[in-house]
Design a protein around this motif. Sequence first.
Motif, PDB file in Angstrom:
ATOM      1  N   PRO A   1     127.013   5.866   4.819  1.00 45.61           N
ATOM      2  CA  PRO A   1     127.330   6.341   6.171  1.00 45.61           C
ATOM      3  C   PRO A   1     127.043   7.831   6.378  1.00 45.61           C
ATOM      4  O   PRO A   1     126.714   8.246   7.485  1.00 45.61           O
ATOM      5  CB  PRO A   1     128.821   6.017   6.312  1.00 45.61           C
ATOM      6  CG  PRO A   1     128.997   4.790   5.469  1.00 45.61           C
ATOM      7  CD  PRO A   1     128.104   5.044   4.263  1.00 45.61           C
TER       8      PRO A   1
ATOM      9  N   ASP B   1     124.493   9.322   5.608  1.00 51.34           N
ATOM     10  CA  ASP B   1     123.057   9.486   5.833  1.00 51.34           C
ATOM     11  C   ASP B   1     122.613   9.177   7.258  1.00 51.34           C
ATOM     12  O   ASP B   1     121.409   9.206   7.543  1.00 51.34           O
ATOM     13  CB  ASP B   1     122.274   8.574   4.880  1.00 51.34           C
ATOM     14  CG  ASP B   1     122.367   9.020   3.434  1.00 51.34           C
ATOM     15  OD1 ASP B   1     122.157  10.220   3.177  1.00 51.34           O
ATOM     16  OD2 ASP B   1     122.638   8.162   2.573  1.00 51.34           O
ATOM     17  N   ALA B   2     123.524   8.888   8.170  1.00 52.72           N
ATOM     18  CA  ALA B   2     123.138   8.485   9.532  1.00 52.72           C
ATOM     19  C   ALA B   2     122.257   9.533  10.205  1.00 52.72           C
ATOM     20  O   ALA B   2     121.243   9.188  10.837  1.00 52.72           O
ATOM     21  CB  ALA B   2     124.373   8.188  10.378  1.00 52.72           C
TER      22      ALA B   2
ATOM     23  N   ALA C   1     118.379   9.058  11.320  1.00 51.27           N
ATOM     24  CA  ALA C   1     117.992   9.226  12.723  1.00 51.27           C
ATOM     25  C   ALA C   1     116.777  10.143  12.828  1.00 51.27           C
ATOM     26  O   ALA C   1     115.816   9.832  13.556  1.00 51.27           O
ATOM     27  CB  ALA C   1     119.157   9.769  13.537  1.00 51.27           C
TER      28      ALA C   1
ATOM     29  N   HIS D   1     116.921   5.069  17.501  1.00 58.16           N
ATOM     30  CA  HIS D   1     116.890   6.006  16.378  1.00 58.16           C
ATOM     31  C   HIS D   1     117.891   7.143  16.556  1.00 58.16           C
ATOM     32  O   HIS D   1     117.628   8.275  16.154  1.00 58.16           O
ATOM     33  CB  HIS D   1     115.466   6.541  16.182  1.00 58.16           C
ATOM     34  CG  HIS D   1     114.518   5.490  15.707  1.00 58.16           C
ATOM     35  ND1 HIS D   1     114.470   5.052  14.409  1.00 58.16           N
ATOM     36  CD2 HIS D   1     113.603   4.745  16.387  1.00 58.16           C
ATOM     37  CE1 HIS D   1     113.557   4.103  14.293  1.00 58.16           C
ATOM     38  NE2 HIS D   1     113.021   3.894  15.476  1.00 58.16           N
TER      39      HIS D   1
ATOM     40  N   VAL E   1     121.769   8.836  15.880  1.00 63.43           N
ATOM     41  CA  VAL E   1     122.761   8.871  14.803  1.00 63.43           C
ATOM     42  C   VAL E   1     123.733   7.705  14.974  1.00 63.43           C
ATOM     43  O   VAL E   1     124.068   7.008  14.003  1.00 63.43           O
ATOM     44  CB  VAL E   1     123.501  10.225  14.775  1.00 63.43           C
ATOM     45  CG1 VAL E   1     124.647  10.199  13.770  1.00 63.43           C
ATOM     46  CG2 VAL E   1     122.532  11.358  14.445  1.00 63.43           C
TER      47      VAL E   1
ATOM     48  N   TYR F   1     122.187   4.333  13.785  1.00 57.57           N
ATOM     49  CA  TYR F   1     122.160   4.196  12.327  1.00 57.57           C
ATOM     50  C   TYR F   1     123.575   4.083  11.754  1.00 57.57           C
ATOM     51  O   TYR F   1     123.796   3.329  10.806  1.00 57.57           O
ATOM     52  CB  TYR F   1     121.376   5.339  11.684  1.00 57.57           C
ATOM     53  CG  TYR F   1     119.890   5.125  11.800  1.00 57.57           C
ATOM     54  CD1 TYR F   1     119.222   4.228  10.976  1.00 57.57           C
ATOM     55  CD2 TYR F   1     119.150   5.794  12.761  1.00 57.57           C
ATOM     56  CE1 TYR F   1     117.862   4.005  11.099  1.00 57.57           C
ATOM     57  CE2 TYR F   1     117.783   5.580  12.892  1.00 57.57           C
ATOM     58  CZ  TYR F   1     117.150   4.687  12.062  1.00 57.57           C
ATOM     59  OH  TYR F   1     115.801   4.464  12.196  1.00 57.57           O
ATOM     60  N   ALA F   2     124.519   4.799  12.313  1.00 59.98           N
ATOM     61  CA  ALA F   2     125.904   4.688  11.845  1.00 59.98           C
ATOM     62  C   ALA F   2     126.413   3.262  12.004  1.00 59.98           C
ATOM     63  O   ALA F   2     127.099   2.729  11.114  1.00 59.98           O
ATOM     64  CB  ALA F   2     126.802   5.668  12.596  1.00 59.98           C
TER      65      ALA F   2
ATOM     66  N   LEU G   1     124.764   1.109   9.310  1.00 60.39           N
ATOM     67  CA  LEU G   1     125.318   1.438   7.992  1.00 60.39           C
ATOM     68  C   LEU G   1     126.736   0.905   7.813  1.00 60.39           C
ATOM     69  O   LEU G   1     127.154   0.635   6.685  1.00 60.39           O
ATOM     70  CB  LEU G   1     125.293   2.957   7.782  1.00 60.39           C
ATOM     71  CG  LEU G   1     123.911   3.547   7.541  1.00 60.39           C
ATOM     72  CD1 LEU G   1     123.932   5.053   7.744  1.00 60.39           C
ATOM     73  CD2 LEU G   1     123.401   3.185   6.147  1.00 60.39           C
TER      74      LEU G   1
ATOM     75  N   GLN H   1     114.952  -0.801   5.991  1.00 58.26           N
ATOM     76  CA  GLN H   1     116.169  -1.418   6.531  1.00 58.26           C
ATOM     77  C   GLN H   1     116.004  -2.930   6.462  1.00 58.26           C
ATOM     78  O   GLN H   1     114.953  -3.465   6.835  1.00 58.26           O
ATOM     79  CB  GLN H   1     116.386  -0.985   7.979  1.00 58.26           C
ATOM     80  CG  GLN H   1     117.599  -1.615   8.627  1.00 58.26           C
ATOM     81  CD  GLN H   1     117.767  -1.158  10.069  1.00 58.26           C
ATOM     82  OE1 GLN H   1     117.312  -0.085  10.457  1.00 58.26           O
ATOM     83  NE2 GLN H   1     118.427  -1.968  10.860  1.00 58.26           N
TER      84      GLN H   1
END
Length: 173
Positions: free
Chosen positions: A9, A11-12, A16, A44, A46, A49-50, A53, A75
């Motif tokens: 998490p 790495d969000a 992005a 794309h 944050v 991606y969060a 994740l 992914q």
Amino acid sequence: MATIRRATPADAAVLAELGAATFVEAFGHLYTPDDLRAFLDDSHSVAAYAAVLADPGYALWIADDATGRAIGYAQAGRCGLPHADVRPEDGELKRLYVRAGIQNAGTGRALMDAAMAWLLRDGPRTLWISVWSENPGAQRFYGRYGFAFAGEYEFIVGAQRDREFMYRRPAQV
């Protein structure tokens, strides 16, 4: 050679930036600035991606170069492609991108291997991937992993409709 690590998490924001940069490098020329910005803001961000994740049905990996800079990512998760043969248990390699100028150095293969191992961790199952119709290099790459053409659909970015190919790899023992 890059170091491949499972994304967390934390790495969000890295994902992005990397996701947006690699998408623009590969496809930015196809879209109007407004359509591209809207797509990047949605797909794309944050927050996007969060959310992925945080979902145990998905996994991401990051390739870092020797300086620790993120240069690629993959992914994987449940298949969401619009094909009549997709089953709930099928998996999908959703994204595999490496920064421009770094391709063909083994990073994509290492990311693909990590994603495939995760997708097949519980045994054989049918796997899917989609790839832009105008990317024969990627099509050959996935063919080396046993993926074969299974259909096509339109990948939508704003007003643009791109011809996207779906590839399938049957469950193998």
